[in-house]
Design a protein around this motif. Structure first.
Motif, PDB file in Angstrom:
ATOM      1  N   TYR A  95      16.744   7.629 -10.339  1.00 20.40           N
ATOM      2  CA  TYR A  95      16.441   8.561  -9.494  1.00 20.40           C
ATOM      3  C   TYR A  95      17.194  10.026  -9.613  1.00 20.40           C
ATOM      4  CZ  TYR A  95      14.749   5.015  -6.262  1.00 20.40           C
ATOM      5  OH  TYR A  95      13.948   3.980  -5.562  1.00 20.40           O
ATOM      6  N   ASN A  97      18.731  13.461  -8.429  1.00 18.81           N
ATOM      7  CA  ASN A  97      19.575  13.769  -7.136  1.00 18.81           C
ATOM      8  C   ASN A  97      19.903  15.509  -7.153  1.00 18.81           C
ATOM      9  OD1 ASN A  97      22.635  14.209  -5.941  1.00 18.81           O
ATOM     10  ND2 ASN A  97      21.355  13.194  -4.622  1.00 18.81           N
ATOM     11  N   TRP A 110      16.622  13.548  -2.836  1.00 15.73           N
ATOM     12  CA  TRP A 110      16.055  12.506  -4.013  1.00 15.73           C
ATOM     13  C   TRP A 110      14.709  12.699  -4.226  1.00 15.73           C
ATOM     14  CZ3 TRP A 110      19.933   9.308  -5.529  1.00 15.73           C
ATOM     15  CH2 TRP A 110      21.448   9.203  -4.953  1.00 15.73           C
TER      16      TRP A 110
END
Length: 120
Positions: A95, A97, A110
């Protein structure tokens, strides 16, 4: 609102390399602190690396130091994660961020994640 879109995941053999990309929109990219996390089933996201906008400092988790490298392209509102010497334990959803300064605090955002599978 910051929107993040990751790409570049896939299946790779142990010892191989992958490069993940994260494109950002909806904010002034140069003020965002950006980073990468990964998550395996049943566990919370784990920090991998971050780049701090104000100082240019990058911080890496010990588990990826020396194998992974983050880069930032402010002109194209993107960050990248070059992953080398991949191991089966690197298998996870990765992911992107972003932390945006907001009213004296930080607002986190996110992406949707991209799957990385390391297997022979």
């Amino acid at each position: 609102q910051v929107q993040l879109v990751e790409s570049g995941g896939g299946l790779v053999q142990p010892g191989g390399s992958l490069r993940l990309s994260c494109s950002a929109s909806g904010s002034i990219f140069s003020i965002l602190d950006m980073g990468w996390y990964r998550q395996t089933p049943g566990n919370p996201p784990r920090f991998l690396v971050a780049t701090i906008s104000s100082s240019g400092v990058t911080n890496y988790a010990d588990s990826v130091k020396g194998r992974f490298a983050i880069s930032r392209d402010n002109a194209n509102n993107a960050i990248y994660l070059q992953m080398n010497s991949l191991k089966p334990d690197d298998t996870a959803i990765y992911y992107c961020n972003a932390d945006e300064p907001s009213h004296g605090s930080w607002q986190g955002y996110w992406g949707q994640g991209t799957q990385v599978t390391v297997s022979s």
